[in-house]
Design an enzyme around this catalytic site. Structure first.
Site, short mmCIF file in Angstrom:
data_model
loop_
_atom_site.label_atom_id
_atom_site.label_comp_id
_atom_site.label_asym_id
_atom_site.label_seq_id
_atom_site.Cartn_x
_atom_site.Cartn_y
_atom_site.Cartn_z
N THR A 175 0.87 -1.19 0.00
CA THR A 175 0.00 0.00 0.00
C THR A 175 0.90 1.22 0.00
O THR A 175 1.59 1.49 0.99
CB THR A 175 -0.90 0.01 1.25
OG1 THR A 175 -1.65 -1.20 1.27
CG2 THR A 175 -1.86 1.20 1.20
N LYS B 212 -7.78 1.20 -2.32
CA LYS B 212 -7.28 0.74 -1.01
C LYS B 212 -7.36 1.88 0.02
O LYS B 212 -7.64 1.65 1.20
CB LYS B 212 -5.84 0.25 -1.17
CG LYS B 212 -5.07 0.03 0.12
CD LYS B 212 -5.47 -1.23 0.86
CE LYS B 212 -4.79 -1.25 2.23
NZ LYS B 212 -4.75 -2.51 2.88
N LYS C 141 0.86 5.23 8.09
CA LYS C 141 1.39 5.44 6.74
C LYS C 141 0.23 5.55 5.74
O LYS C 141 0.18 6.45 4.91
CB LYS C 141 2.31 4.26 6.42
CG LYS C 141 2.94 4.26 5.07
CD LYS C 141 2.46 3.18 4.13
CE LYS C 141 2.25 1.80 4.60
NZ LYS C 141 1.64 0.93 3.62
P1 NAP Z 1 6.15 -6.23 7.34
O1 NAP Z 1 5.82 -7.51 8.02
O2 NAP Z 1 6.81 -5.15 8.09
O3 NAP Z 1 7.04 -6.61 6.05
C1 NAP Z 1 7.63 -5.63 5.24
C2 NAP Z 1 8.54 -6.33 4.26
O4 NAP Z 1 9.13 -5.35 3.41
C3 NAP Z 1 9.69 -7.08 4.91
O5 NAP Z 1 9.94 -8.24 4.13
C4 NAP Z 1 10.85 -6.08 4.78
O6 NAP Z 1 12.13 -6.68 4.78
C5 NAP Z 1 10.54 -5.49 3.43
N1 NAP Z 1 11.14 -4.17 3.22
C6 NAP Z 1 10.75 -3.00 3.81
N2 NAP Z 1 11.50 -1.97 3.37
C7 NAP Z 1 12.37 -2.50 2.47
C8 NAP Z 1 13.39 -1.95 1.65
N3 NAP Z 1 13.64 -0.62 1.66
N4 NAP Z 1 14.07 -2.77 0.85
C9 NAP Z 1 13.81 -4.10 0.81
N5 NAP Z 1 12.85 -4.68 1.55
C10 NAP Z 1 12.15 -3.89 2.37
O7 NAP Z 1 4.84 -5.57 6.67
P2 NAP Z 1 3.52 -6.26 6.12
O8 NAP Z 1 2.49 -6.24 7.17
O9 NAP Z 1 3.87 -7.54 5.44
O10 NAP Z 1 3.07 -5.14 5.05
C11 NAP Z 1 3.59 -5.09 3.73
C12 NAP Z 1 2.69 -4.17 2.91
O11 NAP Z 1 1.36 -4.69 2.89
C13 NAP Z 1 2.57 -2.74 3.47
O12 NAP Z 1 2.53 -1.79 2.43
C14 NAP Z 1 1.26 -2.78 4.22
O13 NAP Z 1 0.65 -1.50 4.32
C15 NAP Z 1 0.45 -3.73 3.35
N6 NAP Z 1 -0.66 -4.42 4.02
C16 NAP Z 1 -0.46 -5.03 5.23
C17 NAP Z 1 -1.54 -5.67 5.84
C18 NAP Z 1 -1.40 -6.36 7.18
O14 NAP Z 1 -2.44 -6.69 7.77
N7 NAP Z 1 -0.21 -6.60 7.68
C19 NAP Z 1 -2.78 -5.70 5.22
C20 NAP Z 1 -2.93 -5.11 3.99
C21 NAP Z 1 -1.86 -4.47 3.39
P3 NAP Z 1 12.83 -7.11 6.18
O15 NAP Z 1 12.32 -8.49 6.48
O16 NAP Z 1 14.29 -7.08 5.89
O17 NAP Z 1 12.42 -6.10 7.22
#
Ligand code: NAP
Length: 293
Positions: free
Chosen positions: A98, A173, A241
């Site tokens: 997102t 979204k 965010k």
């Molecule tokens: P998360 O668990 O914090 O995972 C983020 C991922 O992105 C990790 O694999 C991280 O790597 C990687 N990452 C972040 N910055 C990076 C960079 N600069 N270069 C390379 N890799 C990078 O977050 P998440 O919950 O999976 O969310 C991911 C996305 O989905 C977000 O945009 C969020 O808004 C969206 N989303 C989340 C949910 C939810 O319920 N969690 C629902 C809908 C949408 P590392 O492992 O090295 O930290």
């Protein structure tokens, strides 16, 4: 017919289970995660683990990105050793993070200059939806490209909607995030009210969730608040965010969003208490503080 070669960049709370579904569906899968250890488990299940988004781009017909924020998507797609440096003409990038709709438009332009294309395809349904492959996926971009990736998206979600040109997925979204956050505020207010008046919160949730007040937020997050479980499905920091993206878009194209602005301020107080990495249900703590609980 040969299976589409799929790449996945970002194996966090969401990306890890989503990539797992693709692997089990039989797609040849190449993965990269910044913290490599998180990719190893998928490697043991048959994915090829590589050392850069660039290598993922080279190995894949369709590369999915699922990272945190706008600068992160920009980095993994267009930064040093990014997907753009490795991608072959005719390939697609599908960004499921997102992030800003404006970034998606810019990245699509860059990919088109290489004979490739980009779809924005953010998701809703939380970690539960990612694990159960029941995500709602909102897609923007070229319609023919959408048709091409549909068999991949169907492995991860069950409501897949084509929303319009690139950026439309993100805008949809953001509507979702207005609905989710304002609804969560109502859930937290009801829970504080219940506690203040001596009700058992779980009984209250059971009683009302069969009626007109039911919602995903109430059924999934209400019991967590009642049981004082603030583990993240979706972190406060990530919600902020998204609300920042909503309010920025509403400033650029002037739209008063009073309820969204209020919930964003309350989430800010949760962050100031040092709870930004807790789940969004920690919004209840801001209201409890106001209520002297
Ligand atoms: P998360 O668990 O914090 O995972 C983020 C991922 O992105 C990790 O694999 C991280 O790597 C990687 N990452 C972040 N910055 C990076 C960079 N600069 N270069 C390379 N890799 C990078 O977050 P998440 O919950 O999976 O969310 C991911 C996305 O989905 C977000 O945009 C969020 O808004 C969206 N989303 C989340 C949910 C939810 O319920 N969690 C629902 C809908 C949408 P590392 O492992 O090295 O930290």
């Amino acid at each position: 017919m040969e299976k589409i070669r799929v790449g996945f960049v970002g194996l966090g709370i969401m990306g890890r289970p989503m990539a797992g579904h693709l692997l089990r569906a039989g797609f040849p899968l190449t993965v990269f995660n910044r913290t490599r250890a998180k990719a190893e488990e998928l490697g043991r299940e048959g994915a090829v683990v590589v050392d850069s988004p660039q290598e993922v781009g080279t190995a894949s017909d369709v590369t999915i990105t699922m990272v945190s924020d706008t600068p992160d998507v920009e980095q993994v797609v267009a930064g040093p050793q990014g997907i753009l440096e490795g991608i072959k003409p005719g390939s697609l990038v599908v960004d499921m993070s997102t992030v800003s709709p404006e970034l998606e438009r810019r990245l699509q332009q860059k990919l088109r200059e290489k004979g490739c294309d980009l779809l924005d395809a953010p998701v809703s349904g939380g970690d539960v939806g990612a694990r159960h492959a029941t995500l709602a996926i909102m897609v923007g971009g070229d319609r023919a490209a959408f048709e091409r990736v549909l068999p991949i998206l169907e492995v991860m979600g069950n409501t897949i909607t084509y929303c319009g040109p690139v950026g439309s997925g993100q805008l949809t979204k953001l509507c979702n995030q207005i609905l989710v956050s304002v609804n969560l505020l109502a859930v937290c207010e009801a829970l504080v009210f219940a506690r203040k008046n001596g009700l058992d919160p779980l009984t209250m949730i059971d009683a009302v969730s069969g009626g007109a007040a039911s919602s995903w937020q109430l059924v999934n997050l209400g019991p967590k608040v009642a049981k004082r479980d603030f583990q993240p499905g979706f972190m406060v920091d990530l919600m902020q965010k998204d609300l920042r993206l909503v309010l920025e878009t509403a400033t650029a194209n002037p739209t008063p969003l009073p309820a969204t602005a209020l919930v964003q301020q309350l989430f800010k107080s949760v962050q100031i208490q040092g709870l930004g990495r807790e789940g969004t249900q920690a919004l209840a703590k801001a209201l409890e503080a106001l209520a002297g609980i």
